[in-house]
Design a protein around this motif. Structure first.
Motif, PDB file in Angstrom:
ATOM      1  N   CYS A  42       7.533  -0.691  10.271  1.00 38.15           N
ATOM      2  CA  CYS A  42       8.887  -0.932   9.752  1.00 38.15           C
ATOM      3  C   CYS A  42       9.123  -0.158   8.457  1.00 38.15           C
ATOM      4  O   CYS A  42      10.223   0.356   8.217  1.00 38.15           O
ATOM      5  CB  CYS A  42       9.111  -2.425   9.497  1.00 38.15           C
TER       6      CYS A  42
ATOM      7  N   VAL B 113      14.622  -6.559  10.076  1.00 32.90           N
ATOM      8  CA  VAL B 113      14.933  -6.702  11.504  1.00 32.90           C
ATOM      9  C   VAL B 113      15.510  -5.394  12.040  1.00 32.90           C
ATOM     10  O   VAL B 113      15.145  -4.937  13.136  1.00 32.90           O
ATOM     11  CB  VAL B 113      15.897  -7.884  11.750  1.00 32.90           C
ATOM     12  N   ILE B 114      16.378  -4.763  11.283  1.00 31.45           N
ATOM     13  CA  ILE B 114      16.949  -3.479  11.695  1.00 31.45           C
ATOM     14  C   ILE B 114      15.848  -2.422  11.798  1.00 31.45           C
ATOM     15  O   ILE B 114      15.789  -1.666  12.772  1.00 31.45           O
ATOM     16  CB  ILE B 114      18.065  -3.036  10.719  1.00 31.45           C
TER      17      ILE B 114
ATOM     18  N   TRP C 170      12.736  -2.898  12.422  1.00 31.33           N
ATOM     19  CA  TRP C 170      11.951  -3.176  13.626  1.00 31.33           C
ATOM     20  C   TRP C 170      12.652  -2.623  14.866  1.00 31.33           C
ATOM     21  O   TRP C 170      12.022  -2.063  15.752  1.00 31.33           O
ATOM     22  CB  TRP C 170      11.668  -4.671  13.775  1.00 31.33           C
ATOM     23  N   SER C 171      13.968  -2.762  14.924  1.00 30.44           N
ATOM     24  CA  SER C 171      14.708  -2.256  16.090  1.00 30.44           C
ATOM     25  C   SER C 171      14.553  -0.738  16.228  1.00 30.44           C
ATOM     26  O   SER C 171      14.666  -0.211  17.337  1.00 30.44           O
ATOM     27  CB  SER C 171      16.189  -2.636  16.001  1.00 30.44           C
TER      28      SER C 171
ATOM     29  N   CYS D 171       8.121  -8.599  18.229  1.00 35.69           N
ATOM     30  CA  CYS D 171       7.702  -8.609  16.832  1.00 35.69           C
ATOM     31  C   CYS D 171       7.075  -9.957  16.500  1.00 35.69           C
ATOM     32  O   CYS D 171       7.677 -11.004  16.745  1.00 35.69           O
ATOM     33  CB  CYS D 171       8.883  -8.340  15.906  1.00 35.69           C
TER      34      CYS D 171
ATOM     35  N   ASP E  41      20.148  -8.735  15.892  1.00 39.82           N
ATOM     36  CA  ASP E  41      19.968  -7.889  17.083  1.00 39.82           C
ATOM     37  C   ASP E  41      21.281  -7.689  17.823  1.00 39.82           C
ATOM     38  O   ASP E  41      21.587  -6.587  18.290  1.00 39.82           O
ATOM     39  CB  ASP E  41      18.921  -8.508  18.017  1.00 39.82           C
TER      40      ASP E  41
ATOM     41  N   ILE F 212      23.375  -5.245  15.904  1.00 39.49           N
ATOM     42  CA  ILE F 212      22.839  -3.897  16.094  1.00 39.49           C
ATOM     43  C   ILE F 212      23.302  -3.348  17.444  1.00 39.49           C
ATOM     44  O   ILE F 212      23.750  -2.209  17.544  1.00 39.49           O
ATOM     45  CB  ILE F 212      21.294  -3.898  16.011  1.00 39.49           C
ATOM     46  N   ALA F 213      23.190  -4.176  18.488  1.00 43.12           N
ATOM     47  CA  ALA F 213      23.604  -3.747  19.833  1.00 43.12           C
ATOM     48  C   ALA F 213      25.078  -3.405  19.853  1.00 43.12           C
ATOM     49  O   ALA F 213      25.482  -2.396  20.455  1.00 43.12           O
ATOM     50  CB  ALA F 213      23.267  -4.833  20.850  1.00 43.12           C
TER      51      ALA F 213
ATOM     52  N   SER G  80      25.616  -0.037  18.077  1.00 44.29           N
ATOM     53  CA  SER G  80      25.152   1.130  18.823  1.00 44.29           C
ATOM     54  C   SER G  80      26.031   1.420  20.030  1.00 44.29           C
ATOM     55  O   SER G  80      26.047   2.530  20.549  1.00 44.29           O
ATOM     56  CB  SER G  80      23.692   0.963  19.250  1.00 44.29           C
TER      57      SER G  80
END
Length: 166
Positions: free
Chosen positions: A47, A118-119, A121-122, A131, A157, A160-161, A164
């Motif tokens: 990360c 968290v970002i 990790w993505s 994770c 998450d 983020i999805a 994107s």
């Protein structure tokens, strides 16, 4: 742009995979199973590659992993060599209140730093890779666990999805 992001992350992933952690890393990290703590440390170090590449400060979600990271930092020659190989520079540790004046680590809340973890990790996770950092402390029996709840991870998450897809 994606190619530029992949190169530093791939370099760090190779360095993390090749990393041999001496027993000294665990002197102040008594929690078991050690393999789970080691997995968490390796995920944290991955990360950090995404965070450093993007100039971000991320938060540590695990007390047990933080202790293992401290142990690794104290293996100064090994840690310095790892940082150079993985990141091309030294990865400093700024514990709560220990960042230099004016550093971003002082200005951001832990909630913001954990969101960025968290970002990160993505960006570094292999497809389908889980994770262990988010609730590792609970699994290894840390008396006062750190972490980030699964609901909050899911919210991030989802955001983020959505981002994107735009």
């Amino acid at each position: 742009m994606r190619f530029r992001r992949r190169a530093p992350i791939a370099r760090a992933n190779r360095a993390v995979a090749d990393l041999v952690l001496p027993d000294a890393v665990y002197k102040t990290c008594p929690w078991q199973p050690r393999a789970l703590v080691e997995t968490g440390l390796r995920q944290w170090l991955r990360c950090c590659a995404a965070a450093l590449h993007d100039g971000q400060v991320i938060g540590m979600p695990s007390h047990a992993v933080d202790e293992a990271w401290h142990g690794f930092i104290l293996c100064t020659a090994r840690y310095t060599a790892f940082c150079e190989t993985a990141y091309g520079r030294y990865l400093h540790h700024h514990p709560d209140g220990g960042a230099p004046d004016g550093a971003r680590a002082q200005a951001d809340s832990m909630a913001d730093q954990l969101r960025r973890t968290v970002i990160a990790w993505s960006l570094v996770a292999d497809p389908g890779e889980e994770c262990v950092l988010w609730d590792l402390d609970r699994h290894v029996g840390v008396a006062e666990p750190w972490g980030i709840c699964s609901r909050r991870v899911a919210e991030i998450d989802t955001a983020i999805a959505g981002f994107s897809e735009d």
